[in-house]
Design a protein around this motif. Structure first.
Motif, PDB file in Angstrom:
ATOM      1  N   ILE A  25       0.882  -1.752   0.514  1.00  0.00           N
ATOM      2  CA  ILE A  25      -0.107  -0.461  -0.017  1.00  0.00           C
ATOM      3  C   ILE A  25       0.960   0.720  -0.295  1.00  0.00           C
ATOM      4  O   ILE A  25       0.428   2.494  -0.459  1.00  0.00           O
ATOM      5  CB  ILE A  25      -0.836  -0.124   0.855  1.00  0.00           C
ATOM      6  CG1 ILE A  25      -1.725  -0.901   1.692  1.00  0.00           C
ATOM      7  CG2 ILE A  25      -2.190   1.374   1.228  1.00  0.00           C
ATOM      8  CD1 ILE A  25      -2.762  -1.322   0.238  1.00  0.00           C
ATOM      9  N   GLN A  27       4.045   1.544  -1.771  1.00  0.00           N
ATOM     10  CA  GLN A  27       4.290   2.305  -2.679  1.00  0.00           C
ATOM     11  C   GLN A  27       3.569   1.346  -4.058  1.00  0.00           C
ATOM     12  O   GLN A  27       3.190   0.202  -3.274  1.00  0.00           O
ATOM     13  CB  GLN A  27       5.863   2.448  -3.155  1.00  0.00           C
ATOM     14  CG  GLN A  27       6.378   0.801  -2.828  1.00  0.00           C
ATOM     15  CD  GLN A  27       7.577   0.849  -1.954  1.00  0.00           C
ATOM     16  OE1 GLN A  27       8.871   0.648  -3.228  1.00  0.00           O
ATOM     17  NE2 GLN A  27       8.131   0.199  -0.693  1.00  0.00           N
ATOM     18  N   ALA A  28       3.534   1.839  -5.579  1.00  0.00           N
ATOM     19  CA  ALA A  28       2.160   1.543  -6.573  1.00  0.00           C
ATOM     20  C   ALA A  28       3.393   0.210  -6.614  1.00  0.00           C
ATOM     21  O   ALA A  28       4.814   0.179  -7.144  1.00  0.00           O
ATOM     22  CB  ALA A  28       2.523   2.228  -7.011  1.00  0.00           C
ATOM     23  N   SER A  51     -10.991  -0.409  -7.600  1.00  0.00           N
ATOM     24  CA  SER A  51     -10.904   1.135  -8.252  1.00  0.00           C
ATOM     25  C   SER A  51      -9.782   1.913  -7.754  1.00  0.00           C
ATOM     26  O   SER A  51      -8.901   2.848  -7.464  1.00  0.00           O
ATOM     27  CB  SER A  51     -12.383   2.237  -8.658  1.00  0.00           C
ATOM     28  OG  SER A  51     -12.921   1.016  -9.411  1.00  0.00           O
ATOM     29  N   ALA A  52     -10.200   2.330  -6.296  1.00  0.00           N
ATOM     30  CA  ALA A  52      -9.064   2.886  -5.294  1.00  0.00           C
ATOM     31  C   ALA A  52      -8.348   2.920  -4.882  1.00  0.00           C
ATOM     32  O   ALA A  52      -6.845   3.598  -5.300  1.00  0.00           O
ATOM     33  CB  ALA A  52      -9.869   3.477  -4.371  1.00  0.00           C
ATOM     34  N   LEU A  53      -7.762   1.840  -5.141  1.00  0.00           N
ATOM     35  CA  LEU A  53      -6.018   1.177  -5.087  1.00  0.00           C
ATOM     36  C   LEU A  53      -5.335   1.181  -7.017  1.00  0.00           C
ATOM     37  O   LEU A  53      -4.934   1.462  -6.760  1.00  0.00           O
ATOM     38  CB  LEU A  53      -6.279  -0.362  -4.943  1.00  0.00           C
ATOM     39  CG  LEU A  53      -6.273  -0.966  -3.488  1.00  0.00           C
ATOM     40  CD1 LEU A  53      -6.424  -2.641  -2.618  1.00  0.00           C
ATOM     41  CD2 LEU A  53      -5.174   0.042  -2.356  1.00  0.00           C
ATOM     42  N   GLU A  54      -5.714   1.050  -7.573  1.00  0.00           N
ATOM     43  CA  GLU A  54      -5.417   1.260  -8.419  1.00  0.00           C
ATOM     44  C   GLU A  54      -5.426   2.788  -8.860  1.00  0.00           C
ATOM     45  O   GLU A  54      -4.603   3.088  -9.894  1.00  0.00           O
ATOM     46  CB  GLU A  54      -6.451   0.830  -9.826  1.00  0.00           C
ATOM     47  CG  GLU A  54      -6.817  -0.917  -9.614  1.00  0.00           C
ATOM     48  CD  GLU A  54      -6.992  -1.275 -11.211  1.00  0.00           C
ATOM     49  OE1 GLU A  54      -7.687  -2.781 -11.348  1.00  0.00           O
ATOM     50  OE2 GLU A  54      -8.921  -1.049 -11.147  1.00  0.00           O
ATOM     51  N   ALA A  55      -6.246   3.413  -8.886  1.00  0.00           N
ATOM     52  CA  ALA A  55      -6.160   4.938  -8.767  1.00  0.00           C
ATOM     53  C   ALA A  55      -4.949   4.981  -7.800  1.00  0.00           C
ATOM     54  O   ALA A  55      -4.362   6.764  -8.521  1.00  0.00           O
ATOM     55  CB  ALA A  55      -7.715   5.851  -8.486  1.00  0.00           C
ATOM     56  N   LYS A  56      -4.022   4.785  -7.000  1.00  0.00           N
ATOM     57  CA  LYS A  56      -2.879   4.845  -6.515  1.00  0.00           C
ATOM     58  C   LYS A  56      -2.705   4.824  -6.864  1.00  0.00           C
ATOM     59  O   LYS A  56      -0.785   4.527  -6.907  1.00  0.00           O
ATOM     60  CB  LYS A  56      -3.113   4.714  -5.124  1.00  0.00           C
ATOM     61  CG  LYS A  56      -4.167   5.686  -4.383  1.00  0.00           C
ATOM     62  CD  LYS A  56      -4.323   5.034  -2.920  1.00  0.00           C
ATOM     63  CE  LYS A  56      -5.028   5.544  -1.855  1.00  0.00           C
ATOM     64  NZ  LYS A  56      -5.196   6.974  -1.873  1.00  0.00           N
ATOM     65  N   GLY A  57      -2.178   3.809  -8.097  1.00  0.00           N
ATOM     66  CA  GLY A  57      -0.742   3.194  -9.115  1.00  0.00           C
ATOM     67  C   GLY A  57      -1.149   1.988  -9.074  1.00  0.00           C
ATOM     68  O   GLY A  57       0.118   1.119  -9.537  1.00  0.00           O
ATOM     69  N   HIS A  58      -1.420   1.370  -7.811  1.00  0.00           N
ATOM     70  CA  HIS A  58      -1.375  -0.271  -7.507  1.00  0.00           C
ATOM     71  C   HIS A  58      -1.688  -0.979  -8.599  1.00  0.00           C
ATOM     72  O   HIS A  58      -3.031  -0.683  -9.696  1.00  0.00           O
ATOM     73  CB  HIS A  58      -1.764  -0.749  -6.372  1.00  0.00           C
ATOM     74  CG  HIS A  58      -1.334  -0.277  -4.965  1.00  0.00           C
ATOM     75  ND1 HIS A  58      -0.588   0.013  -5.158  1.00  0.00           N
ATOM     76  CD2 HIS A  58      -2.126   1.128  -4.389  1.00  0.00           C
ATOM     77  CE1 HIS A  58      -0.545   0.984  -4.176  1.00  0.00           C
ATOM     78  NE2 HIS A  58      -0.800   1.931  -3.619  1.00  0.00           N
TER      79      HIS A  58
END
Length: 274
Positions: A25, A27-28, A51-58
């Motif tokens: 969590i 870092q991407a 979607s929230a995780l992917e929006a942070k680059g994960h």
């Protein structure tokens, strides 16, 4: 025999999720997500977090194992091998102890306290998300399977008032009115976990905490089978099963829920994920 309808939810264990690796969590990178959800509404809820995780680059990699197919067995194998997913859902303390002993667990108490979340958790939640005094779980699905949901339009049409019931005897006294009015009384589907969840709820509410704990212990105490509270819970389970409508055998839990929403069935005992 009397059992308090409103106590069904109060005596059940809490379901919890845990994020295992802080790096996932912080870092991407690729985040492994283990779950057993499969129907449309469950996946829609899960995708909010994805979607929230992917929006942070994960990048989220899902490992989905149907609830009916294997239960917690695949997760247990991953944890035992030292390769657990980054995010998973389980309330069983043994998993968290294994992760701690392998040096790959993560406490979340400092985060909860820093953000102000901890003081807003009810005491029972604070207790349930700790393992050996360490806060390692994130609350999720805290009402689990002991909630009674009913359709008041159906109740009014049948001339009954579920809010007035104080016992299962009161509840079943109104069953004939509901069925005579053309509605199903209490919906139950054909998934084995629905029957399991119902029995969990009944054992907790009818037999009480001591018998519930002894029955579901790591090594079950077989003497509970002779306890009157256990026999009463089994009798009530059979009474609920016997009143089922003819379509219950192959019906999924969400279809049973929809029958309540659509006004075909008065009520359903299930969880807050509905």
């Amino acid at each position: 025999m009397k059992s308090n309808i409103k106590s069904l939810a109060a005596k059940l264990a809490l379901g919890v999720a845990m994020i295992v690796t802080p790096a996932a969590i912080a870092q991407a990178e690729e985040v492994q997500l283990y779950h057993s959800w499969s129907n449309e509404s469950e996946l829609a809820a899960l995708n909010v977090f994805v979607s929230a995780l992917e929006a942070k680059g994960h990048t989220v990699v899902e490992m989905s194992v149907p609830h009916e197919a294997a239960g917690s067995s695949p997760l247990a194998a991953l944890v035992a091998a030292g390769t657990p997913p980054n995010i998973f859902l389980t309330g069983q303390s043994g998993f968290y102890r294994d992760l701690r002993d392998q040096g790959i667990g993560q406490e979340v108490g400092s985060h909860f306290k820093a953000t102000g979340a901890w003081e807003n958790f009810p005491p029972k939640v604070q207790e349930a998300i700790q393992v050996d005094g360490e806060i390692v779980k994130i609350p999720s699905g805290i009402h689990i399977d002991g909630m009674l949901y009913y359709n008041m339009k159906v109740a009014e049409a049948a001339g009954v008032d579920p809010t007035s019931w104080t016992s299962t005897a009161d509840m079943f006294a109104d069953m004939a009115k509901v069925k005579d009015a053309g509605y199903n009384f209490l919906g139950l589907g054909g998934n084995s976990f629905q029957a399991g969840y119902l029995f969990h709820a009944l054992l907790a509410a009818v037999a009480g905490e001591d018998i519930y704990t002894r029955f579901y212990a790591g090594t079950p105490d077989v003497t509970v089978l002779d306890e009157q509270g256990f026999k009463d819970a089994v009798a009530l389970f059979r009474e609920i099963a016997d009143q089922n409508d003819k379509g219950w055998v192959n019906r999924a839990w969400n279809e049973t829920t929809n029958d309540v929403i659509a006004g075909k069935t008065l009520m359903q005992i299930h969880g807050d994920w509905m």
